[in-house]
Design a protein around this motif. Sequence first.
Motif, PDB file in Angstrom:
ATOM      1  N   GLU A 211     -25.130   5.889 -25.669  1.00 61.51           N
ATOM      2  CA  GLU A 211     -25.957   4.710 -25.410  1.00 61.51           C
ATOM      3  C   GLU A 211     -25.041   3.493 -25.447  1.00 61.51           C
TER       4      GLU A 211
ATOM      5  N   PRO B 235     -33.947   3.577 -23.177  1.00 59.76           N
ATOM      6  CA  PRO B 235     -32.988   3.039 -22.214  1.00 59.76           C
ATOM      7  C   PRO B 235     -33.657   2.252 -21.091  1.00 59.76           C
ATOM      8  N   HIS B 236     -33.040   1.124 -20.738  1.00 58.77           N
ATOM      9  CA  HIS B 236     -33.480   0.418 -19.538  1.00 58.77           C
ATOM     10  C   HIS B 236     -33.049   1.177 -18.306  1.00 58.77           C
ATOM     11  N   ALA B 237     -31.902   1.805 -18.411  1.00 58.06           N
ATOM     12  CA  ALA B 237     -31.419   2.608 -17.295  1.00 58.06           C
ATOM     13  C   ALA B 237     -30.794   3.889 -17.839  1.00 58.06           C
TER      14      ALA B 237
ATOM     15  N   LEU C 184     -18.194   0.408 -15.981  1.00 59.59           N
ATOM     16  CA  LEU C 184     -19.136  -0.621 -16.437  1.00 59.59           C
ATOM     17  C   LEU C 184     -18.353  -1.913 -16.579  1.00 59.59           C
TER      18      LEU C 184
ATOM     19  N   LEU D 279     -32.171  -5.180 -15.278  1.00 61.14           N
ATOM     20  CA  LEU D 279     -31.301  -4.194 -15.921  1.00 61.14           C
ATOM     21  C   LEU D 279     -30.134  -4.929 -16.524  1.00 61.14           C
TER      22      LEU D 279
ATOM     23  N   ARG E 137     -30.193  -4.917 -23.561  1.00 60.86           N
ATOM     24  CA  ARG E 137     -30.621  -3.758 -22.793  1.00 60.86           C
ATOM     25  C   ARG E 137     -29.715  -2.572 -23.088  1.00 60.86           C
ATOM     26  N   THR E 138     -30.300  -1.398 -23.004  1.00 71.26           N
ATOM     27  CA  THR E 138     -29.521  -0.185 -23.280  1.00 71.26           C
ATOM     28  C   THR E 138     -29.403   0.662 -22.025  1.00 71.26           C
ATOM     29  N   TRP E 139     -28.186   1.059 -21.763  1.00 74.49           N
ATOM     30  CA  TRP E 139     -27.934   2.043 -20.716  1.00 74.49           C
ATOM     31  C   TRP E 139     -27.625   3.351 -21.416  1.00 74.49           C
ATOM     32  N   CYS E 140     -28.205   4.419 -20.891  1.00 71.94           N
ATOM     33  CA  CYS E 140     -27.926   5.712 -21.492  1.00 71.94           C
ATOM     34  C   CYS E 140     -27.239   6.629 -20.482  1.00 71.94           C
TER      35      CYS E 140
ATOM     36  N   MET F  30     -26.322  -5.488 -14.639  1.00 67.04           N
ATOM     37  CA  MET F  30     -27.059  -5.967 -15.798  1.00 67.04           C
ATOM     38  C   MET F  30     -27.444  -7.417 -15.559  1.00 67.04           C
TER      39      MET F  30
END
Length: 483
Positions: free
Chosen positions: A158, A195-197, A8, A483, A169-172, A454
């Motif tokens: 998360e 989650p957004h993604a 990331l 995202l 935004r949250t990525w999980c 993102m």
Amino acid sequence: MTGSSTLLSWGENSALVDCGLFQGEEELEQRNWNPFPFSPQKLGAVLLTHAHLDHTGLLPRLAAQGFSGPVYCTKASRALVSLVLQDAAQIQAEEARYAAKTGYSRHPDPRPLYTPEDARRVLKMLRPVPFDEEGELFPGVRFRFRRAGHLLGAASVEVTAKGADGERRTWCFSGDVGRYGVPILKDPEPPLAAPHALLLESTYGDRVHAREDAAAALEKIIAGTFARGGMVIIPAFALGRTQEVLYHLSALVDQKRLDPRAVFLDSPMAIDVTDLYERAETEHDEDLAALADGPSDPLDPGRFNRCRTSEQSKALNARTEPAVIVASSGMANGGRVVHHLLHRLGDRRTAVVFIGYQASGTRGRALVDGAETVAIHGRPVDVRAEIRWLHGLSAHADRDELLRWCRALPGIPGRIFLNHGEDPPRKALAAAISAMDGWPRPEVLRIGKVIASMGLDHDAHSPADCQEHRFRCAGSPRRRTSL
Ligand SMILES: [Zn+2]
């Protein structure tokens, strides 16, 4: 499958979610020697979902190449990772020495992938963070671990950050999802933020585990094998599977169907891990909590025979009375179980019971696929033993359980990416998820592929141009799907 790792990045900052070892086919394992596709010196942090080697096994190499931490994980994961990485470094050192001595390596000077010193260096970087508490990855980037039920300390994670447009935004990352309603650990818990993604594992995306009673299935195999005077060999992953097997064997002892003196736990690491499980009371589910500290405590050191030394292990070769031997590794690719297989696979009275995932290219996979001979220590061994595979004792959620976990999320993710699975299960899981009302079609990941960014603004281009994101864009062109 195996080698789990996702990079990331936010401007100058970057972090990995897991740093796993490739395991299985030789070609796959060769990838462990490749340079990292980023600069380890510039990497800011690592988030670990759980201690299994296919999620942690390249950490010492990352440290040897300049990564200097921190590595965030749960408290229980820290204890397990310490055992696992030191053991992995030790095994690699031994294999390199053996290769140098026997000359079986193609290299004139075989070296280990990393050394025990590399492992110790990265262990100092482990920073435990309790489940459900928020931690700071970088300024403005937060993370939180949630119980995944797959292994002691195993988590989904998360990660929440502001996108380029200022929106949070949250990525999980699911990590490996465990099973519902199985003994020892608490059930998987969904992330708290919508989650957004979502990056979702897909190990058993094409399979529904038989609802067999694991204890009953084990009992049947043990009774049949003992009746013909044979040994039951259970290749078990030291982390997690061994403890669940002990739980079921212990239930048979309570029912007076098995003599505990005929059960041998033959793995120093599995013994240490069992003690960690025993002490981690906050993670025990109701089933185990009811037994712990009583005479039927399945994880108590006195419950079954323990073979810590190699002499104790070798002594089992001379044993003629029936017994149950639980030994690592779970895919029979290494560890003491290999010696037991060498000794007993050719004996028709033996039963070998596999209980977890068997990666392609491993000895375990060859055996469950019906191989008539397998190579052990360079020579062919005829397989005359009964080979069984109990899926009911898997540590991984099956397709229905993965869908159940998805449905428990607080919102439908904008995008879903499937990782950690071979192609057929990934495709099957993608089909099952896209058949759920309102859910997007998951995207199947490839190694090394950049998957999303993102702050990417889908409103900027037309749905027709947007093949990759067509489901969200086609369904709701005015909706923000960044995202
Ligand atoms: Zn795992």
